[in-house]
Design an enzyme around this catalytic site. Structure first.
Site, PDB file in Angstrom:
ATOM      1  N   CYS A   1     -10.593  -3.474  -4.387  1.00 57.14           N
ATOM      2  CA  CYS A   1      -9.648  -4.706  -4.562  1.00 57.14           C
ATOM      3  C   CYS A   1     -10.044  -5.028  -4.870  1.00 57.14           C
ATOM      4  CB  CYS A   1      -9.027  -4.734  -3.548  1.00 57.14           C
ATOM      5  SG  CYS A   1      -7.584  -3.533  -3.106  1.00 57.14           S
TER       6      CYS A   1
ATOM      7  N   GLU B   1      -0.074   5.231   0.535  1.00 53.51           N
ATOM      8  CA  GLU B   1      -0.954   6.094   0.836  1.00 53.51           C
ATOM      9  C   GLU B   1      -0.278   7.287   0.627  1.00 53.51           C
ATOM     10  OE1 GLU B   1      -1.364   5.525   5.238  1.00 53.51           O
ATOM     11  OE2 GLU B   1      -1.781   4.369   4.940  1.00 53.51           O
TER      12      GLU B   1
ATOM     13  N   CYS C   1     -10.572  -5.336   0.445  1.00 55.44           N
ATOM     14  CA  CYS C   1     -11.269  -3.989  -0.133  1.00 55.44           C
ATOM     15  C   CYS C   1     -12.375  -4.197  -0.781  1.00 55.44           C
ATOM     16  CB  CYS C   1     -10.669  -2.473   0.171  1.00 55.44           C
ATOM     17  SG  CYS C   1     -10.180  -1.781  -1.051  1.00 55.44           S
TER      18      CYS C   1
ATOM     19  N   CYS D   1      -3.866   0.870  -3.104  1.00 51.67           N
ATOM     20  CA  CYS D   1      -4.691  -0.836  -1.888  1.00 51.67           C
ATOM     21  C   CYS D   1      -2.640  -1.420  -2.729  1.00 51.67           C
ATOM     22  CB  CYS D   1      -5.020  -1.173  -1.537  1.00 51.67           C
ATOM     23  SG  CYS D   1      -6.842  -0.990  -1.324  1.00 51.67           S
TER      24      CYS D   1
ATOM     25  N   ASN E   1       1.079  -1.227   0.500  1.00 50.78           N
ATOM     26  CA  ASN E   1      -0.514   0.057   0.503  1.00 50.78           C
ATOM     27  C   ASN E   1       0.789   1.377  -0.174  1.00 50.78           C
ATOM     28  OD1 ASN E   1       0.509  -0.521   2.308  1.00 50.78           O
ATOM     29  ND2 ASN E   1      -1.341   0.296   3.165  1.00 50.78           N
TER      30      ASN E   1
ATOM     31  N   GLU F   1      -2.736  -4.647  -3.021  1.00 53.26           N
ATOM     32  CA  GLU F   1      -3.693  -5.883  -4.406  1.00 53.26           C
ATOM     33  C   GLU F   1      -2.715  -5.179  -5.274  1.00 53.26           C
ATOM     34  OE1 GLU F   1      -4.383  -4.741  -1.306  1.00 53.26           O
ATOM     35  OE2 GLU F   1      -6.479  -6.629  -0.599  1.00 53.26           O
TER      36      GLU F   1
HETATM   37  N1  THU Z   1      -5.509  -1.543   2.330  1.00 51.11           N
HETATM   38  C1  THU Z   1      -5.070  -2.374   1.467  1.00 51.11           C
HETATM   39  O1  THU Z   1      -3.079  -1.955   0.768  1.00 51.11           O
HETATM   40  N2  THU Z   1      -5.606  -4.128   0.725  1.00 51.11           N
HETATM   41  C2  THU Z   1      -6.699  -3.197   1.457  1.00 51.11           C
HETATM   42  O2  THU Z   1      -7.721  -4.608   0.820  1.00 51.11           O
HETATM   43  C3  THU Z   1      -7.149  -3.105   2.532  1.00 51.11           C
HETATM   44  C4  THU Z   1      -6.583  -1.173   3.240  1.00 51.11           C
HETATM   45  C5  THU Z   1      -4.898  -0.211   2.387  1.00 51.11           C
HETATM   46  C6  THU Z   1      -5.108   1.410   2.546  1.00 51.11           C
HETATM   47  C7  THU Z   1      -4.741   2.489   3.566  1.00 51.11           C
HETATM   48  O3  THU Z   1      -3.766   2.125   3.255  1.00 51.11           O
HETATM   49  C8  THU Z   1      -4.691   0.965   4.607  1.00 51.11           C
HETATM   50  O4  THU Z   1      -4.804  -0.237   4.181  1.00 51.11           O
HETATM   51  C9  THU Z   1      -5.730   1.430   5.788  1.00 51.11           C
HETATM   52  O5  THU Z   1      -7.119   1.522   4.759  1.00 51.11           O
END
Ligand code: THU
Length: 130
Positions: free
Chosen positions: A99, A54, A96, A63, A52, A65
């Site tokens: 994704c 941000e 999520c 994200c 991830n 994935e």
């Molecule tokens: N996140 C992911 O990388 N994948 C997911 O399926 C769920 C959320 C990350 C996004 C963000 O940087 C952090 O987790 C908190 O939501």
């Protein structure tokens, strides 16, 4: 033959887990402090990783994935057969909603496995998740 196929599948999943764990140190999550890494297996047996990434504008956060899948497609992969999601937590994290949709685009019947630092796991298929 079924045993050989399942040993191959087990080995491939173990490799995906190891690669996701190896990538977690590259996660950029200064805002949520929630680090995620993913590894995906393409149709040729290649592994692609993502973390991830941000952004201060939360909507632009990428994200793990989706980064792994976009990397795979960028390198010429056409489809994905397995997705592993690793979080350095006590409980595993399923993908999520966004994704799930992106996994479905390239991995119509993919196995999706979420692992963490405990023995807890969530294993499902993208068909089940959507
Ligand atoms: N996140 C992911 O990388 N994948 C997911 O399926 C769920 C959320 C990350 C996004 C963000 O940087 C952090 O987790 C908190 O939501």
């Amino acid at each position: 033959m079924a045993i050989i196929a399942s040993i191959r599948q087990y080995t491939a999943m173990q490799n995906l887990i190891a690669q996701a764990k190896g990538a977690i140190r590259h996660s950029y999550a200064p805002y949520s402090q929630f680090r995620v890494a993913a590894a995906v297996l393409d149709e040729a047996g290649n592994v692609h990783i993502g973390v991830n990434v941000e952004n201060v504008s939360y909507a632009m956060t990428q994200c793990a994935e989706r980064n792994a899948i976009c990397s795979a497609i960028t390198k010429g992969a056409k489809s994905i057969s397995a997705v592993v999601i690793y979080t350095p937590t006590e409980t595993p994290t399923p993908p999520c909603g966004a994704c799930r949709q992106v996994i479905r685009e390239f991995a119509s019947h993919a196995t999706v496995l979420s692992v963490c630092d405990s023995q807890k796991r969530i294993e499902s298929t993208i068909d089940d998740l959507l």
